[in-house]
Design a protein around this motif. Structure first.
Motif, PDB file in Angstrom:
ATOM      1  N   HIS A 166       0.845  -1.193   0.000  1.00 33.24           N
ATOM      2  CA  HIS A 166       0.000   0.000   0.000  1.00 33.24           C
ATOM      3  C   HIS A 166       0.883   1.246   0.000  1.00 33.24           C
ATOM      4  CE1 HIS A 166      -3.767  -2.094   0.442  1.00 33.24           C
ATOM      5  NE2 HIS A 166      -3.241  -2.838   1.391  1.00 33.24           N
ATOM      6  N   CYS A 167       0.508   2.221  -0.822  1.00 31.85           N
ATOM      7  CA  CYS A 167       1.209   3.505  -0.830  1.00 31.85           C
ATOM      8  C   CYS A 167       1.120   4.102   0.580  1.00 31.85           C
ATOM      9  CB  CYS A 167       0.547   4.440  -1.850  1.00 31.85           C
ATOM     10  SG  CYS A 167       1.143   6.139  -1.776  1.00 31.85           S
ATOM     11  N   SER A 168       2.233   4.630   1.089  1.00 30.89           N
ATOM     12  CA  SER A 168       2.227   5.148   2.462  1.00 30.89           C
ATOM     13  C   SER A 168       1.468   6.468   2.576  1.00 30.89           C
ATOM     14  CB  SER A 168       3.666   5.321   2.960  1.00 30.89           C
ATOM     15  OG  SER A 168       4.361   6.199   2.095  1.00 30.89           O
ATOM     16  N   ILE A 169       1.139   7.088   1.442  1.00 33.93           N
ATOM     17  CA  ILE A 169       0.373   8.339   1.484  1.00 33.93           C
ATOM     18  C   ILE A 169      -1.116   8.074   1.260  1.00 33.93           C
ATOM     19  CG2 ILE A 169       0.017  10.610   0.418  1.00 33.93           C
ATOM     20  CD1 ILE A 169       3.020  10.571  -0.336  1.00 33.93           C
ATOM     21  N   CYS A 170      -1.450   7.383   0.144  1.00 32.78           N
ATOM     22  CA  CYS A 170      -2.872   7.262  -0.225  1.00 32.78           C
ATOM     23  C   CYS A 170      -3.436   5.853  -0.037  1.00 32.78           C
ATOM     24  CB  CYS A 170      -3.070   7.708  -1.673  1.00 32.78           C
ATOM     25  SG  CYS A 170      -2.457   6.519  -2.886  1.00 32.78           S
ATOM     26  N   PHE A 171      -2.583   4.867   0.242  1.00 33.68           N
ATOM     27  CA  PHE A 171      -3.000   3.476   0.472  1.00 33.68           C
ATOM     28  C   PHE A 171      -3.488   2.748  -0.784  1.00 33.68           C
ATOM     29  CE2 PHE A 171      -2.857   5.460   4.551  1.00 33.68           C
ATOM     30  CZ  PHE A 171      -2.249   4.504   5.334  1.00 33.68           C
TER      31      PHE A 171
ATOM     32  N   PRO B 110       6.286   6.477  -2.629  1.00 32.52           N
ATOM     33  CA  PRO B 110       4.856   6.648  -2.895  1.00 32.52           C
ATOM     34  C   PRO B 110       4.457   6.158  -4.289  1.00 32.52           C
ATOM     35  CG  PRO B 110       5.887   8.730  -2.195  1.00 32.52           C
ATOM     36  CD  PRO B 110       6.975   7.753  -2.455  1.00 32.52           C
ATOM     37  N   CYS B 111       3.150   5.971  -4.486  1.00 31.24           N
ATOM     38  CA  CYS B 111       2.654   5.431  -5.751  1.00 31.24           C
ATOM     39  C   CYS B 111       2.823   6.447  -6.885  1.00 31.24           C
ATOM     40  CB  CYS B 111       1.186   5.039  -5.609  1.00 31.24           C
ATOM     41  SG  CYS B 111       0.061   6.438  -5.531  1.00 31.24           S
ATOM     42  N   ALA B 112       2.559   6.021  -8.103  1.00 31.29           N
ATOM     43  CA  ALA B 112       2.764   6.856  -9.284  1.00 31.29           C
ATOM     44  C   ALA B 112       1.875   8.099  -9.257  1.00 31.29           C
ATOM     45  CB  ALA B 112       2.494   6.040 -10.549  1.00 31.29           C
ATOM     46  N   ILE B 113       0.712   8.017  -8.621  1.00 30.31           N
ATOM     47  CA  ILE B 113      -0.200   9.175  -8.578  1.00 30.31           C
ATOM     48  C   ILE B 113       0.297  10.185  -7.539  1.00 30.31           C
ATOM     49  CG2 ILE B 113      -2.558   9.915  -8.045  1.00 30.31           C
ATOM     50  CD1 ILE B 113      -3.507   7.158  -9.145  1.00 30.31           C
ATOM     51  N   CYS B 114       0.655   9.696  -6.350  1.00 27.18           N
ATOM     52  CA  CYS B 114       1.141  10.609  -5.302  1.00 27.18           C
ATOM     53  C   CYS B 114       2.449  11.282  -5.686  1.00 27.18           C
ATOM     54  CB  CYS B 114       1.319   9.855  -3.990  1.00 27.18           C
ATOM     55  SG  CYS B 114      -0.229   9.414  -3.199  1.00 27.18           S
ATOM     56  N   SER B 115       3.277  10.596  -6.484  1.00 26.19           N
ATOM     57  CA  SER B 115       4.579  11.184  -6.814  1.00 26.19           C
ATOM     58  C   SER B 115       4.554  11.922  -8.154  1.00 26.19           C
ATOM     59  CB  SER B 115       5.664  10.104  -6.811  1.00 26.19           C
ATOM     60  OG  SER B 115       5.287   9.031  -7.632  1.00 26.19           O
TER      61      SER B 115
HETATM   62 ZN   LIG Z   1      -0.268   7.086  -3.329  1.00 22.41          ZN
END
Ligand SMILES: [Zn+2]
Length: 201
Positions: free
Chosen positions: A57-62, A69-74
């Motif tokens: 799970h992405c540590s920001i958005c899960f 972080p995932c491709a969207i958060c980064s």
């Molecule tokens: Zn994310």
């Protein structure tokens, strides 16, 4: 009565624990795998191993991701001040498929459903509040499903946010979606309308 060898029996037992797979199907799949070449059969084993070792799970958005972080958060081109709260990663994928949403997400990993023993502390609500405390979020879109539980979850989070962060605008995505439906199965046009028509709560 003759029975299967222990390893075939183990495979069938494991398969029969999967959702929608009964004993009959488990038996059919087991024999299909036995017939396959070792290389082909091992692809399934490797795919299972990969998803359990690489995906987290992405540590920001899960969201589910191979990088944190995932491709969207980064992604610097996405509006990090606009957060859409969804129940599950599959809801995020349905919204992404519209290609119309340029904000980021927060995946709750469930919904508040007292009858199913799913309570606020089982979700990622604490992490959402921490995220909002950073001060970089100006709007939250409630993208939970338009069901009784989804609406209840949205209301709970909306109240929490309104109380602690009065300057953050809260809108509801699902107003355009038929009551009782699910974001996961909504078609692209309906979701597109819901995104563009999200209303203030
Ligand atoms: Zn994310």
């Amino acid at each position: 009565m003759a029975s299967y060898t222990q390893s075939i029996q183990n495979l069938m037992n494991e398969l029969s624990l999967l959702p929608g797979i009964g004993l009959r199907s488990a038996e059919r799949i087991a024999f299909h795998l036995l017939k396959q070449s070792p290389a082909d059969a091992m692809k399934l084993a490797e795919a299972i191993r990969d998803v359990k070792t690489r995906i987290r799970h992405c540590s920001i958005c899960f969201n589910l991701t191979e990088q944190d972080p995932c491709a969207i958060c980064s992604n610097g081109a996405r509006d990090q001040g606009l957060v859409c709260v969804v129940e599950q990663p599959k809801d995020l994928l349905a919204l992404e498929a519209t290609g119309l949403y340029n904000g980021v997400y927060h995946v709750l990993l469930g919904r508040i459903a007292p009858l199913e023993e799913s309570h606020p502390h089982d979700l990622t609500i604490d992490a959402l509040i921490k995220r909002l405390e950073s001060g970089s979020v100006r709007e939250v879109i409630m993208g939970t499903n338009p069901t009784v539980d989804g609406d209840g979850t949205a209301l709970y989070i909306q109240n929490l946010i309104a109380e602690r962060f009065p300057t953050i605008q809260i809108t509801r995505l699902a107003r355009g979606l038929p009551a009782g439906s699910s974001i996961e199965y909504a078609n692209k046009n309906i979701l597109a309308d819901a995104i563009s028509g999200s209303q203030k709560m």
